[in-house]
Design a protein around this motif. Structure first.
Motif, PDB file in Angstrom:
ATOM      1  N   GLU A 331      27.253  75.157  17.693  1.00 28.65           N
ATOM      2  CA  GLU A 331      27.274  75.407  16.143  1.00 28.65           C
ATOM      3  C   GLU A 331      27.578  76.744  15.857  1.00 28.65           C
ATOM      4  N   VAL A 332      27.239  77.700  16.768  1.00 24.23           N
ATOM      5  CA  VAL A 332      27.697  79.245  16.849  1.00 24.23           C
ATOM      6  C   VAL A 332      28.638  79.630  17.660  1.00 24.23           C
ATOM      7  N   SER A 333      29.562  78.658  18.069  1.00 23.52           N
ATOM      8  CA  SER A 333      30.706  79.137  18.927  1.00 23.52           C
ATOM      9  C   SER A 333      31.486  80.301  18.521  1.00 23.52           C
ATOM     10  N   LYS A 334      31.671  80.180  17.261  1.00 20.85           N
ATOM     11  CA  LYS A 334      32.674  81.197  16.593  1.00 20.85           C
ATOM     12  C   LYS A 334      31.903  82.599  16.690  1.00 20.85           C
ATOM     13  N   GLU A 335      30.634  82.609  16.454  1.00 19.93           N
ATOM     14  CA  GLU A 335      29.915  84.045  16.236  1.00 19.93           C
ATOM     15  C   GLU A 335      29.745  84.394  18.125  1.00 19.93           C
ATOM     16  N   THR A 336      29.679  83.533  19.033  1.00 23.01           N
ATOM     17  CA  THR A 336      29.393  83.600  20.201  1.00 23.01           C
ATOM     18  C   THR A 336      30.720  84.467  20.811  1.00 23.01           C
ATOM     19  N   ILE A 337      31.799  83.710  20.657  1.00 19.11           N
ATOM     20  CA  ILE A 337      33.226  84.216  20.874  1.00 19.11           C
ATOM     21  C   ILE A 337      33.240  85.762  20.498  1.00 19.11           C
ATOM     22  N   GLU A 338      32.949  85.903  19.033  1.00 21.09           N
ATOM     23  CA  GLU A 338      32.985  87.295  18.391  1.00 21.09           C
ATOM     24  C   GLU A 338      31.974  88.357  19.247  1.00 21.09           C
ATOM     25  N   PHE A 339      31.043  87.840  19.606  1.00 21.98           N
ATOM     26  CA  PHE A 339      30.169  88.824  20.243  1.00 21.98           C
ATOM     27  C   PHE A 339      30.861  89.229  21.653  1.00 21.98           C
ATOM     28  N   PHE A 340      31.354  88.203  22.377  1.00 24.46           N
ATOM     29  CA  PHE A 340      31.909  88.592  23.734  1.00 24.46           C
ATOM     30  C   PHE A 340      33.304  89.434  23.633  1.00 24.46           C
ATOM     31  N   ASN A 341      34.048  89.005  22.626  1.00 20.18           N
ATOM     32  CA  ASN A 341      35.168  89.752  22.326  1.00 20.18           C
ATOM     33  C   ASN A 341      34.708  91.409  22.048  1.00 20.18           C
ATOM     34  N   TRP A 342      33.645  91.477  21.319  1.00 16.78           N
ATOM     35  CA  TRP A 342      33.390  92.761  21.189  1.00 16.78           C
ATOM     36  C   TRP A 342      32.769  93.479  22.408  1.00 16.78           C
ATOM     37  N   LEU A 343      31.930  92.764  23.362  1.00 10.48           N
ATOM     38  CA  LEU A 343      31.637  93.326  24.721  1.00 10.48           C
ATOM     39  C   LEU A 343      32.616  93.697  25.383  1.00 10.48           C
ATOM     40  N   TYR A 344      33.781  92.807  25.426  1.00 13.27           N
ATOM     41  CA  TYR A 344      34.710  92.927  26.485  1.00 13.27           C
ATOM     42  C   TYR A 344      36.060  93.947  26.044  1.00 13.27           C
ATOM     43  N   THR A 345      35.805  94.392  24.826  1.00 10.72           N
ATOM     44  CA  THR A 345      36.842  95.307  24.094  1.00 10.72           C
ATOM     45  C   THR A 345      36.528  96.622  23.339  1.00 10.72           C
ATOM     46  N   SER A 346      35.455  96.461  23.155  1.00 10.06           N
ATOM     47  CA  SER A 346      34.797  97.774  22.521  1.00 10.06           C
ATOM     48  C   SER A 346      34.749  99.074  23.515  1.00 10.06           C
ATOM     49  N   GLU A 347      34.451  99.934  22.851  1.00 12.47           N
ATOM     50  CA  GLU A 347      34.263 101.339  23.754  1.00 12.47           C
ATOM     51  C   GLU A 347      33.042 100.911  24.367  1.00 12.47           C
ATOM     52  N   TYR A 348      31.757 100.543  23.689  1.00 14.38           N
ATOM     53  CA  TYR A 348      30.761 100.592  24.225  1.00 14.38           C
ATOM     54  C   TYR A 348      30.933  99.557  25.406  1.00 14.38           C
ATOM     55  N   GLY A 349      31.445  98.572  25.386  1.00 18.99           N
ATOM     56  CA  GLY A 349      31.551  97.345  26.165  1.00 18.99           C
ATOM     57  C   GLY A 349      32.207  97.897  27.602  1.00 18.99           C
ATOM     58  N   LYS A 350      33.124  98.672  27.232  1.00 16.92           N
ATOM     59  CA  LYS A 350      33.979  99.153  28.518  1.00 16.92           C
ATOM     60  C   LYS A 350      33.090 100.082  29.461  1.00 16.92           C
ATOM     61  N   ASN A 351      32.189 100.940  28.667  1.00 14.22           N
ATOM     62  CA  ASN A 351      31.257 101.583  29.423  1.00 14.22           C
ATOM     63  C   ASN A 351      30.092 101.015  29.770  1.00 14.22           C
ATOM     64  N   TRP A 352      29.622  99.767  29.047  1.00 16.29           N
ATOM     65  CA  TRP A 352      28.528  99.012  29.501  1.00 16.29           C
ATOM     66  C   TRP A 352      28.428  98.664  30.877  1.00 16.29           C
ATOM     67  N   PHE A 353      29.951  98.063  31.366  1.00 13.58           N
ATOM     68  CA  PHE A 353      29.842  97.433  32.895  1.00 13.58           C
ATOM     69  C   PHE A 353      29.490  98.625  33.932  1.00 13.58           C
ATOM     70  N   SER A 354      29.978  99.784  33.971  1.00 13.75           N
ATOM     71  CA  SER A 354      29.830 100.834  34.691  1.00 13.75           C
ATOM     72  C   SER A 354      28.490 101.799  34.616  1.00 13.75           C
ATOM     73  N   GLN A 355      28.177 101.807  33.108  1.00 13.51           N
ATOM     74  CA  GLN A 355      27.107 102.735  33.118  1.00 13.51           C
ATOM     75  C   GLN A 355      25.661 102.167  32.794  1.00 13.51           C
ATOM     76  N   VAL A 356      25.630 101.244  32.283  1.00 12.58           N
ATOM     77  CA  VAL A 356      24.571 100.233  31.985  1.00 12.58           C
ATOM     78  C   VAL A 356      24.371  99.073  33.116  1.00 12.58           C
ATOM     79  N   ALA A 357      25.197  98.150  33.241  1.00 13.36           N
ATOM     80  CA  ALA A 357      24.875  97.091  34.290  1.00 13.36           C
ATOM     81  C   ALA A 357      25.272  97.793  35.722  1.00 13.36           C
ATOM     82  N   LYS A 358      25.948  99.139  35.633  1.00 16.71           N
ATOM     83  CA  LYS A 358      26.433  99.536  37.039  1.00 16.71           C
ATOM     84  C   LYS A 358      27.052  98.461  38.017  1.00 16.71           C
TER      85      LYS A 358
END
Length: 434
Positions: A331-358
């Protein structure tokens, strides 16, 4: 529909977040928030069910960050370790598929296709590296998963211990590995740390030999695996598999840490990090942080497995072997896709992989983490190729059985020919969803 069921033993459930439910029935809960006169927004609840406890803190970090972007979106994270696949299939069968769930990549992309949103035209798919996007794509080319991380699969070694033993460069051939073992033991150093209690470490080792066997046969690894699944190929016809792989396992058991079937992943990391062994088998880049927490000064090296007498077949394998899936009927697929689009394209997301998740970022234009293994891999790839992630061409139903059969082999409950016959049978029965 799922045609194969996977039974795993034991379970560890870690429930993180505000709630622990993970069915897709959450949707919107009708509550409202008002920020400085802005339009009231219904609270949206996204339930994630994953199998990566090592990233609990990192996942919680991006959940907290996303609250700043979308205060009305609540993300509940449920993490299960050992029994994950069984519980996931039970949830799907009962009609309570989570909004987000995790599977392996490769063949399992097709297995769960009926439950997965098509992400092909989403910004997150465009952000993926080409190799990772291929790992996330179904047989008909649709992007149905999004990567947890990029990865590398390698023999990990202690640079100081090899130097102490007079091993001047990482061994690339079988003969060089035997020489290294002799030199290490002459200095009182145990050559191998293993985690043979785990079923999944076996597939990480075996895929290196599958790649080499395919190269010797003049075919792509995917074709060779397909031939085994179809029952057309026999292990005895590929010396790299029938001789070299089993000989390497014998070598690691004979010259490894005690009681290999009692050593799990954490024990192996501890053995290696504390200097009890020179090489760590069956693992990859995800272990560096755990190693460094135990021994920050340990100098880590990475290398391909010495699968044959051909040095050029000793290569490190890269790619993405785990995928998050978005429930297409949520029921929340639209919001879920929007969330992951943010993670994979935002500046925060780009740095999350290397600096937070490492972890090694699975997306383009993202920095590498400040860790030794990814940086060394980047250097290696400037002059060498990486291997094919052939583990992706068979389902984990097969890989689990394969691990159990190899455990029976090293325990002495099966000889090599018996193990080979059972592996071939399992490949046909469990290797694909067809």
């Amino acid at each position: 529909m799922l045609k194969k069921m996977m039974a795993l033993s034991g379970s560890l459930l870690l429930t993180v977040g505000l709630l622990s439910g993970c069915g897709s029935s959450g949707g919107t809960d009708g509550s409202k928030e008002n920020a400085g006169g802005k339009e009231d927004l219904k609270t949206v609840t996204i339930n994630m069910f994953t199998a990566s406890p090592e990233y609990t803190d990192a996942f919680n970090a991006y959940i907290e960050e996303y609250k700043k972007v979308k205060p009305n979106v609540k993300i509940n994270l449920e993490i299960m370790q050992a029994d994950y696949n069984t519980i996931l299939k039970s949830k799907i069968a009962s009609g309570s598929t989570p909004d987000v769930f995790q599977t392996t990549a490769g063949g399992d992309i097709d297995t769960y296709a009926d439950y997965s949103a098509d992400l092909t035209n989403e910004p997150l798919a465009s952000a993926m590296t080409d190799a990772v996007r291929a790992n996330m794509s179904s047989s008909d080319g649709k992007v149905l998963g999004l990567p947890v991380k990029g990865n590398l699969f390698t023999l990990i070694y202690n640079k100081d211990l090899l130097t102490k033993a007079g091993v001047t460069s990482p061994p690339k051939t079988i003969a060089e590995m035997q020489d290294a073992v002799n030199k290490l033991e002459a200095k009182g150093i145990t050559p191998f740390a293993n985690a043979y209690k785990e079923w999944w470490v076996w597939k990480h080792i075996f895929q290196h030999y599958v790649d080499a066997a395919a190269q010797d046969a003049g075919v792509e690894p995917k074709q060779l695996v397909s031939d085994f699944i179809a029952g057309k190929a026999k292990i005895k016809d590929y010396p790299v598999l029938y001789n070299n792989f089993f000989n390497f396992i014998d070598l690691t058991v004979k010259h490894g840490t005690d009681k290999p079937l009692e050593r799990d992943s954490n024990a192996e990391v501890s053995d290696f990090a504390s200097g009890k062994a020179a090489f760590m088998t069956g693992k990859g880049a995800w272990d560096e942080e755990a190693i460094k927490k135990i021994n920050p000064d340990l100098k880590i090296g990475i290398m391909g497995y010495p699968v044959s007498d051909k040095a050029d077949q000793s290569v490190i394998i890269t790619g993405a072997d785990q995928a998050l899936r978005i429930n297409k009927d949520s029921e929340v697929s639209k919001e879920t896709i929007e969330f992951f689009n943010w993670l994979y394209t935002s500046e925060y997301g780009k740095n999350w992989f290397s600096q937070v998740a490492k972890v090694i970022p699975p997306i383009k234009d993202a920095p590498l983490p400040d860790l030794e293994m990814p940086k060394e891999m980047e250097s290696i790839l400037k002059t060498s190729k990486s291997g094919d992630l052939s583990v992706n061409y068979s389902l984990d139903t097969f890989h689990q059985k394969f691990g159990e059969l190899m455990q029976a082999y090293i325990s002495g409950n099966m000889n090599k020919d018996q193990a080979v016959a059972e592996i071939e049978k399992a490949w046909v029965q469990l290797g694909s969803a067809q």
